[in-house]
Design a protein around this motif. Sequence first.
Motif, mmCIF file in Angstrom:
data_model
loop_
_atom_site.group_PDB
_atom_site.id
_atom_site.type_symbol
_atom_site.label_atom_id
_atom_site.label_comp_id
_atom_site.label_asym_id
_atom_site.label_seq_id
_atom_site.Cartn_x
_atom_site.Cartn_y
_atom_site.Cartn_z
ATOM 1 N N ILE A 185 43.256 43.973 37.190
ATOM 2 C CA ILE A 185 42.924 42.835 37.446
ATOM 3 C C ILE A 185 43.954 41.815 37.914
ATOM 4 C CG2 ILE A 185 41.722 40.381 36.695
ATOM 5 C CD1 ILE A 185 40.136 42.086 34.835
ATOM 6 N N GLU A 186 45.048 41.928 37.308
ATOM 7 C CA GLU A 186 46.404 41.274 37.957
ATOM 8 C C GLU A 186 46.756 41.907 39.216
ATOM 9 O OE1 GLU A 186 49.384 41.803 34.922
ATOM 10 O OE2 GLU A 186 48.420 40.711 33.505
ATOM 11 N N TYR A 187 46.599 43.327 39.492
ATOM 12 C CA TYR A 187 46.775 43.874 40.751
ATOM 13 C C TYR A 187 45.839 43.220 41.918
ATOM 14 C CZ TYR A 187 46.908 47.076 44.386
ATOM 15 O OH TYR A 187 46.967 47.639 45.599
ATOM 16 N N LEU A 188 44.538 43.029 41.403
ATOM 17 C CA LEU A 188 43.752 42.726 42.282
ATOM 18 C C LEU A 188 44.036 41.177 42.851
ATOM 19 C CD1 LEU A 188 40.257 44.080 41.072
ATOM 20 C CD2 LEU A 188 41.609 45.023 42.977
ATOM 21 N N ASN A 189 44.590 40.683 41.980
ATOM 22 C CA ASN A 189 44.763 39.046 42.375
ATOM 23 C C ASN A 189 46.011 39.203 43.253
ATOM 24 O OD1 ASN A 189 42.947 36.678 41.146
ATOM 25 N ND2 ASN A 189 42.881 38.298 39.566
ATOM 26 N N THR A 190 46.883 39.999 43.485
ATOM 27 C CA THR A 190 47.871 40.029 44.171
ATOM 28 C C THR A 190 47.423 40.342 45.679
ATOM 29 O OG1 THR A 190 48.449 42.541 44.006
ATOM 30 C CG2 THR A 190 49.454 40.903 42.523
ATOM 31 N N ILE A 191 46.322 40.724 46.058
ATOM 32 C CA ILE A 191 45.823 41.129 47.269
ATOM 33 C C ILE A 191 44.768 40.055 47.621
ATOM 34 C CG2 ILE A 191 44.513 42.936 48.384
ATOM 35 C CD1 ILE A 191 44.952 44.764 46.190
ATOM 36 N N PHE A 192 43.780 39.601 46.641
ATOM 37 C CA PHE A 192 42.924 38.497 47.020
ATOM 38 C C PHE A 192 42.563 37.686 45.692
ATOM 39 C CE2 PHE A 192 40.646 42.573 47.263
ATOM 40 C CZ PHE A 192 39.617 42.146 46.243
ATOM 41 N N PRO A 193 42.115 36.477 45.779
ATOM 42 C CA PRO A 193 41.644 35.835 44.541
ATOM 43 C C PRO A 193 40.349 36.462 44.015
ATOM 44 C CG PRO A 193 42.063 34.325 46.445
ATOM 45 C CD PRO A 193 42.025 35.635 46.649
ATOM 46 N N VAL A 194 40.505 36.863 42.729
ATOM 47 C CA VAL A 194 39.168 37.347 42.168
ATOM 48 C C VAL A 194 39.269 36.808 40.579
ATOM 49 C CG1 VAL A 194 40.216 39.592 41.707
ATOM 50 C CG2 VAL A 194 37.605 39.631 41.807
ATOM 51 N N ASN A 195 38.181 36.725 40.243
ATOM 52 C CA ASN A 195 37.680 36.278 38.872
ATOM 53 C C ASN A 195 36.837 37.208 38.059
ATOM 54 O OD1 ASN A 195 37.750 34.263 36.786
ATOM 55 N ND2 ASN A 195 36.207 33.191 37.321
ATOM 56 N N VAL A 196 37.270 37.676 37.153
ATOM 57 C CA VAL A 196 36.594 38.891 36.578
ATOM 58 C C VAL A 196 36.472 38.739 35.062
ATOM 59 C CG1 VAL A 196 36.932 41.310 35.896
ATOM 60 C CG2 VAL A 196 37.838 40.609 38.233
ATOM 61 N N PHE A 197 35.206 38.859 34.599
ATOM 62 C CA PHE A 197 34.760 38.961 33.359
ATOM 63 C C PHE A 197 34.542 40.336 32.690
ATOM 64 C CE2 PHE A 197 33.744 34.992 35.058
ATOM 65 C CZ PHE A 197 34.153 33.991 34.040
ATOM 66 N N VAL A 198 35.047 40.712 31.566
ATOM 67 C CA VAL A 198 34.964 42.016 31.148
ATOM 68 C C VAL A 198 34.124 42.179 29.821
ATOM 69 C CG1 VAL A 198 36.063 44.400 30.047
ATOM 70 C CG2 VAL A 198 37.247 42.814 31.899
ATOM 71 N N VAL A 199 32.867 43.019 29.866
ATOM 72 C CA VAL A 199 31.790 43.032 28.863
ATOM 73 C C VAL A 199 31.856 44.356 28.487
ATOM 74 C CG1 VAL A 199 29.312 43.079 28.380
ATOM 75 C CG2 VAL A 199 30.463 41.280 29.938
ATOM 76 N N GLU A 200 32.239 44.477 27.195
ATOM 77 C CA GLU A 200 32.277 45.718 26.508
ATOM 78 C C GLU A 200 30.802 46.055 26.143
ATOM 79 O OE1 GLU A 200 34.841 47.513 26.047
ATOM 80 O OE2 GLU A 200 36.106 45.953 26.692
ATOM 81 N N CYS A 201 30.499 47.328 26.186
ATOM 82 C CA CYS A 201 29.216 47.859 26.096
ATOM 83 C C CYS A 201 29.013 49.175 25.736
ATOM 84 C CB CYS A 201 28.393 47.755 27.624
ATOM 85 S SG CYS A 201 26.794 48.392 27.733
ATOM 86 N N PRO A 202 28.576 49.685 24.705
ATOM 87 C CA PRO A 202 28.252 50.784 24.182
ATOM 88 C C PRO A 202 27.781 51.943 25.410
ATOM 89 C CG PRO A 202 27.389 49.637 22.783
ATOM 90 C CD PRO A 202 27.479 48.758 23.969
ATOM 91 N N LYS A 203 28.341 52.975 25.493
ATOM 92 C CA LYS A 203 28.034 54.025 26.571
ATOM 93 C C LYS A 203 26.863 54.724 26.333
ATOM 94 C CE LYS A 203 30.187 57.742 29.423
ATOM 95 N NZ LYS A 203 31.128 58.440 29.701
#
Length: 200
Positions: A144-162
């Motif tokens: 996510i940090e890397y993506l934000n060096t390319i363009f602004p992006v707001n990311v939420f991570v949701v943990e989910c059982p596989k």
Amino acid sequence: MRIGILGGSFDPIHNGHVYMAKMAKEKCKLDKVIIVPAGHSPNKDESKMVTGDDRSTMCKYAVENINGIEISDIEVLSDSRSYTYITIKNMYDKYPQDELFFIMGADSIDYFEKWKNPEIIAKYSDIIVINRDEYTNEYLEKKIEYLNTIFPVNVFVVECPKIDISSTTIRSLFMNKEYEEAKKFLNDKVFEYIINQNLY
């Protein structure tokens, strides 16, 4: 409203897809989730897919009794190729006063910068990443940090059982006439529709 958007081929839609939508809705306090079956996908061989109408019908059956989850045929009804950035912009135009959240698997965020115009997706929607024990939180944070060096992006991570199932596997089960095994992963009406229409 807070609106989640979950796209995919859904060939067929299975319980894992529906669970993903439910988890995103619950964990991110969304008012509703819109499932968008792909129309003319640039990444799939359409000759090997069932029709958009069939996939849309299956999606509608899969969520018809679930409050707050609905289907949009915005891509299925379009004659042009289905690109996520176009769908998100169209959704933004339709819901200009609402907050949009594009839902994807962690495997997709891993190469998100290689999608077509990902910066437009990130401009008009936040991103919800469903992590099904695929990546560590540290890895996703760095991504996510890397993506934000390319363009602004707001990311939420949701943990989910596989949930260890895929549409590819389900299609194979039908082709091998392993109907009872396939049925375990599908809404009953979706299963009946596949059988009645002889889709696979």
